[in-house]
Structures are given as C-alpha cells and as structure tokens.
Design a protein around this motif. Structure first.
Motif, PDB file in Angstrom:
ATOM      1  N   MET A   1     -36.377  50.174  18.941  1.00 15.21           N
ATOM      2  CA  MET A   1     -36.281  49.461  20.218  1.00 15.21           C
ATOM      3  C   MET A   1     -35.844  48.009  20.054  1.00 15.21           C
ATOM      4  O   MET A   1     -35.069  47.485  20.858  1.00 15.21           O
ATOM      5  N   ARG A   2     -36.347  47.325  19.007  1.00 11.94           N
ATOM      6  CA  ARG A   2     -36.165  45.876  18.920  1.00 11.94           C
ATOM      7  C   ARG A   2     -35.301  45.393  17.753  1.00 11.94           C
ATOM      8  O   ARG A   2     -34.640  44.370  17.856  1.00 11.94           O
ATOM      9  N   VAL A   3     -35.328  46.132  16.632  1.00  7.59           N
ATOM     10  CA  VAL A   3     -34.632  45.649  15.435  1.00  7.59           C
ATOM     11  C   VAL A   3     -33.198  46.145  15.371  1.00  7.59           C
ATOM     12  O   VAL A   3     -32.267  45.374  15.078  1.00  7.59           O
ATOM     13  N   VAL A   4     -33.015  47.427  15.632  1.00  7.64           N
ATOM     14  CA  VAL A   4     -31.663  47.995  15.582  1.00  7.64           C
ATOM     15  C   VAL A   4     -30.826  47.424  16.728  1.00  7.64           C
ATOM     16  O   VAL A   4     -31.267  47.429  17.890  1.00  7.64           O
ATOM     17  N   HIS A   5     -29.650  46.931  16.397  1.00  5.17           N
ATOM     18  CA  HIS A   5     -28.748  46.367  17.393  1.00  5.17           C
ATOM     19  C   HIS A   5     -27.422  47.135  17.412  1.00  5.17           C
ATOM     20  O   HIS A   5     -26.948  47.604  16.379  1.00  5.17           O
ATOM     21  N   VAL A   6     -26.897  47.284  18.581  1.00  4.86           N
ATOM     22  CA  VAL A   6     -25.585  47.907  18.771  1.00  4.86           C
ATOM     23  C   VAL A   6     -24.700  46.901  19.495  1.00  4.86           C
ATOM     24  O   VAL A   6     -25.015  46.501  20.629  1.00  4.86           O
ATOM     25  N   ARG A   7     -23.650  46.462  18.809  1.00  2.80           N
ATOM     26  CA  ARG A   7     -22.728  45.467  19.364  1.00  2.80           C
ATOM     27  C   ARG A   7     -23.475  44.215  19.840  1.00  2.80           C
ATOM     28  O   ARG A   7     -23.235  43.692  20.933  1.00  2.80           O
ATOM     29  N   GLY A   8     -24.389  43.760  18.993  1.00  6.50           N
ATOM     30  CA  GLY A   8     -25.109  42.527  19.280  1.00  6.50           C
ATOM     31  C   GLY A   8     -26.220  42.650  20.288  1.00  6.50           C
ATOM     32  O   GLY A   8     -26.846  41.642  20.646  1.00  6.50           O
ATOM     33  N   GLU A   9     -26.550  43.878  20.720  1.00 11.15           N
ATOM     34  CA  GLU A   9     -27.606  44.081  21.714  1.00 11.15           C
ATOM     35  C   GLU A   9     -28.628  45.054  21.184  1.00 11.15           C
ATOM     36  O   GLU A   9     -28.297  45.994  20.455  1.00 11.15           O
ATOM     37  N   GLU A  10     -29.905  44.826  21.529  1.00  9.82           N
ATOM     38  CA  GLU A  10     -30.962  45.733  21.088  1.00  9.82           C
ATOM     39  C   GLU A  10     -30.639  47.163  21.513  1.00  9.82           C
ATOM     40  O   GLU A  10     -30.157  47.406  22.620  1.00  9.82           O
TER      41      GLU A  10
ATOM     42  N   PHE B   1     -33.502  58.766  35.408  1.00 11.46           N
ATOM     43  CA  PHE B   1     -34.132  57.533  34.956  1.00 11.46           C
ATOM     44  C   PHE B   1     -34.323  56.526  36.091  1.00 11.46           C
ATOM     45  O   PHE B   1     -34.344  55.311  35.869  1.00 11.46           O
ATOM     46  N   ALA B   2     -34.517  57.062  37.289  1.00  8.75           N
ATOM     47  CA  ALA B   2     -34.733  56.188  38.443  1.00  8.75           C
ATOM     48  C   ALA B   2     -36.045  55.413  38.328  1.00  8.75           C
ATOM     49  O   ALA B   2     -36.221  54.374  38.965  1.00  8.75           O
ATOM     50  N   PHE B   3     -36.979  55.914  37.521  1.00  4.26           N
ATOM     51  CA  PHE B   3     -38.278  55.255  37.371  1.00  4.26           C
ATOM     52  C   PHE B   3     -38.176  53.938  36.607  1.00  4.26           C
ATOM     53  O   PHE B   3     -39.065  53.093  36.696  1.00  4.26           O
ATOM     54  N   ALA B   4     -37.117  53.760  35.822  1.00  5.13           N
ATOM     55  CA  ALA B   4     -37.017  52.622  34.913  1.00  5.13           C
ATOM     56  C   ALA B   4     -36.774  51.320  35.665  1.00  5.13           C
ATOM     57  O   ALA B   4     -35.784  51.178  36.373  1.00  5.13           O
ATOM     58  N   LYS B   5     -37.682  50.365  35.481  1.00  6.10           N
ATOM     59  CA  LYS B   5     -37.516  49.047  36.080  1.00  6.10           C
ATOM     60  C   LYS B   5     -36.570  48.179  35.257  1.00  6.10           C
ATOM     61  O   LYS B   5     -35.952  47.255  35.772  1.00  6.10           O
ATOM     62  N   LYS B   6     -36.503  48.457  33.934  1.00  8.96           N
ATOM     63  CA  LYS B   6     -35.633  47.724  33.020  1.00  8.96           C
ATOM     64  C   LYS B   6     -34.919  48.736  32.131  1.00  8.96           C
ATOM     65  O   LYS B   6     -35.404  49.867  31.965  1.00  8.96           O
ATOM     66  N   PRO B   7     -33.797  48.371  31.528  1.00 16.14           N
ATOM     67  CA  PRO B   7     -33.064  49.316  30.683  1.00 16.14           C
ATOM     68  C   PRO B   7     -33.906  49.909  29.565  1.00 16.14           C
ATOM     69  O   PRO B   7     -33.826  51.118  29.289  1.00 16.14           O
ATOM     70  N   ASP B   8     -34.721  49.077  28.904  1.00 22.10           N
ATOM     71  CA  ASP B   8     -35.477  49.628  27.774  1.00 22.10           C
ATOM     72  C   ASP B   8     -36.585  50.576  28.220  1.00 22.10           C
ATOM     73  O   ASP B   8     -37.090  51.356  27.421  1.00 22.10           O
ATOM     74  N   ASN B   9     -36.963  50.552  29.515  1.00 22.51           N
ATOM     75  CA  ASN B   9     -37.888  51.551  30.037  1.00 22.51           C
ATOM     76  C   ASN B   9     -37.286  52.944  29.971  1.00 22.51           C
ATOM     77  O   ASN B   9     -37.995  53.935  29.740  1.00 22.51           O
ATOM     78  N   ALA B  10     -35.992  53.020  30.202  1.00 16.73           N
ATOM     79  CA  ALA B  10     -35.312  54.317  30.152  1.00 16.73           C
ATOM     80  C   ALA B  10     -35.144  54.810  28.723  1.00 16.73           C
ATOM     81  O   ALA B  10     -35.228  56.014  28.447  1.00 16.73           O
ATOM     82  N   ALA B  11     -34.914  53.888  27.797  1.00 16.17           N
ATOM     83  CA  ALA B  11     -34.693  54.273  26.404  1.00 16.17           C
ATOM     84  C   ALA B  11     -35.986  54.647  25.685  1.00 16.17           C
ATOM     85  O   ALA B  11     -35.967  55.411  24.710  1.00 16.17           O
ATOM     86  N   LEU B  12     -37.111  54.127  26.150  1.00 13.61           N
ATOM     87  CA  LEU B  12     -38.374  54.324  25.443  1.00 13.61           C
ATOM     88  C   LEU B  12     -38.732  55.792  25.222  1.00 13.61           C
ATOM     89  O   LEU B  12     -39.112  56.162  24.104  1.00 13.61           O
TER      90      LEU B  12
END
Length: 364
Positions: A228-237, A254-265
């Motif tokens: 979630m936090r260390v691996v970066h893709v094109r300069g972004e987490e 993924f309508a429940f996700a308030k933020k992008p990382d909520n969907a990825a979790l």
C-alpha cells in the motif's frame, strides 16, 4: 442446538478463562435431572430459570414430565425457586403459583443479586444449592459467580427473545472448548498415527495458535503496508494508483471507497493474507496441533484453506468496513482496522482449524 452434548463436566480441567461458563453437568431436559444424586451431594435448594428451562418463551404450559418431576422434588423435601428478570412478572407469578414453587424477580443474570437473595431467603449455603438453566452466559455464569453449582439444560424448541442471540453466539464459541477438553474420552492412539492432532492442553494450544497468528499477523500487516505505501508505480503509491484504476474501471463495485486506497485495500490485503496463510498451515499443523504422519495431509490442507479463506473474507470485509469508519490518520486507521479484524477472524480460524481442518476423516 447441534453443539449440545449431555454429560458430566470436569470443571477443574477447563481453562480458568472459560471456567465461569462451565456447568457441572449438561442434560437434555429438566426431567432428566436425578434428584437422588442431588440429595447425596447435599443439595436442598433447586434454582430454575424460567423461559426454555421450565416453559417455552411466552408460554404458561409446563410439559407433563417436568410437572411430574417438580412434584417429586417437592415430595423429597427440596425447596424450588425460579429466578428470572422477566418483564412479565404477572406471568412468572402465575406459573410458579400454579406449580406451588417460589419465585424471585430481580436484576438480570449473571448478576449475583438474585442468587444471593435466594440463598438468604432459604437460609442455604452456596454448596447446598444447584442452578438449572438453558444459557451459559446468564444462568451458568451467574451461578458460578455466586459459588453455586450449575447444570446446563438444552434449550426447549421454539422462538426466544431477540437479545438472547448474542448469548447463543458466545455459547457456540465457548462450548466446544469446554466439551472437548472436559468431556472427551481418552485419545485413540491409532488415530494419532493416522494424523490426528496429538493431545495437549487447550491453554497451550491456544497459546501456540496465538504465537503462530502473531507471526502471520506481522507477515500479513507488513506485506499490506509494503504494497500500500512502499511500492510505487510511476511515482505514486501502489494503493493510490491501483485504487484510482479500480474506481475508474469498476465504479459500481467500488462505490463504497471514499479515497482511492480504500478501493485498493481489499485486493492488496487479500494478497498479503494469502502469502501468510501457507505459513500458518505448516506451523499450526506441525507445532500448534501436533499432527503426526502424512496421511490425509492433502485433505487437511483443503479443509484448512476452506476455513482460512472464509476467515480471510471475514478479515478483508471487516478491514475494509472499519477503515472507512475509523477516523484519524489513514495509517492509524489502517492499523486499528487490521488489529480488530484479525482478532475476530482469529477466533473463527482457531475453532475451524482445531475442530474441522485438522481432524481425521475416517477412511472409507
């Protein structure tokens, strides 16, 4: 109540943290309770729960066998008292009056208050009384807290108060450790050779399971944070970049996700947990449950993954829900969510692995 099994409980064999929920005996119905044995034990006061012990919920009809048992108990000189926190005191007095027995209504069990009132009213010591009820959390635990032996009776058929379902859930989590530890027959040596868990104390088994779970939690949480936090893709987490893509490609899912990382979790947490899962299988099989032999190893592996994957669904679902609900810094929210979800899933996994995954299936 499929988990109910009649018999005698050796309470000294039950771990201290479960002993308060352990009765001395389990019976199918009140009429099975042996009055002569109670007399030999020095009992002279019988305390009873009302609903689903004496009568069905919302019913005044006492089964004929129980009515006959009560009459016999009275003839033998027992004092009988129903203790209940019912919100329908008129019904309580109506039933007990018809039966010719006493009643005490007071603070909800497992409070000691009603038990102590009964002991005072009938001038009895705790060791001279016995409590019979259908709930471990209220009847049995309340009696044990008061120093009174308790007998657990199987719940009568029929509906019950909605608030009781939480108690039933706790019963299901506690009852198998109590039964299998304190009521089990000596292990079959041949079964050990076939690959069954070697006998050990429940307390040691739980401790080992927690150690393995702690190691898996560190692996799981570490990989989750790494992805979630260390691996970066094109300069972004990775959490943000993957989350944006998921929300864009599958907006309804993924309508429940308030933020992008909520969907990825859920995705990244699921990957991390799968990595830790095989480590748990190997350690729990060889160390926690001490399974010996290679026979049925694949069957145990399949059952292990059935339990673990369902536990993973519970884990991921709770982490995702809690991460969206717990306020504060996103790293703190993620950590707290993982701790809570892992604890709940751990209970599921322990019971599933001990009593399902690593048990031996007889050869056909």
């Amino acid at each position: 109540m499929r988990h109910f099994k009649p018999g005698t409980i050796n309470r000294h064999m039950v771990p201290k943290f479960l002993r308060g929920l352990a009765p001395t005996q389990c019976i199918h119905t009140l009429s099975e309770l042996n009055l002569d044995e109670l007399l030999l034990q020095g009992k002279r006061l019988i305390l009873l729960d009302l609903d689903h012990t004496l009568v069905q919920w919302h019913s005044d009809d006492v089964p004929a066998k129980i009515d006959a048992w009560l009459k016999t108990a009275l003839k033998k000189g027992f004092q009988i008292c129903v203790i209940s926190n019912t919100h329908r005191p008129a019904r309580l007095m109506r039933i007990t009056g018809k039966l010719g027995i006493h009643a005490i209504r007071g603070r909800a069990k497992p409070s000691r208050v009603m038990f102590q009132l009964a002991l005072e009213r009938f001038d009895c010591r705790p060791d001279e009384a016995i409590m019979v009820g259908d709930q471990l959390v209220t009847d049995v635990y309340g009696a044990n807290r008061s120093g009174i032996d308790a007998i657990w009776v199987r719940k009568m058929e029929g509906k019950e108060f909605a608030g009781t379902y939480l108690n039933r859930l706790i019963e299901m989590l506690a009852v198998k450790p109590i039964y299998y530890l304190a009521m089990a027959s000596p292990p079959d040596v041949s079964a050990v050779e076939l690959g069954t868990p070697a006998p050990t104390s429940l307390a040691k088994t739980i401790l080992k399971f927690l150690i393995v779970g702690g190691a898996s939690f560190i692996i799981d949480t570490g990989i989750t944070f790494f992805l979630m936090r260390v691996v970066h893709v094109r300069g972004e987490e990775l959490g943000n970049s993957l989350g944006k893509w998921l929300i864009q490609e599958f907006p309804s899912v993924f309508a429940f996700a308030k933020k992008p990382d909520n969907a990825a979790l859920p995705i990244l947490n699921g990957i991390a947990s799968l990595v830790a899962m095989f480590n748990s299988f190997m350690l729990n099989r060889s160390w926690t449950f001490k399974v010996q032999g290679k026979e049925q190893k694949m069957a145990q592996l399949r059952r292990f993954y059935t339990v673990s994957i369902s536990g993973q669904v519970i884990n991921v679902g709770l982490v995702t829900m809690l991460y969206n609900l717990i306020p504060g810094h996103r790293n703190w929210s993620l950590f707290v969510s993982k701790v809570i979800a892992t604890g709940i899933a751990a209970v599921w996994n322990f019971l599933g692995q001990r009593y399902y995954a690593f048990r031996v299936q007889p050869e056909k």
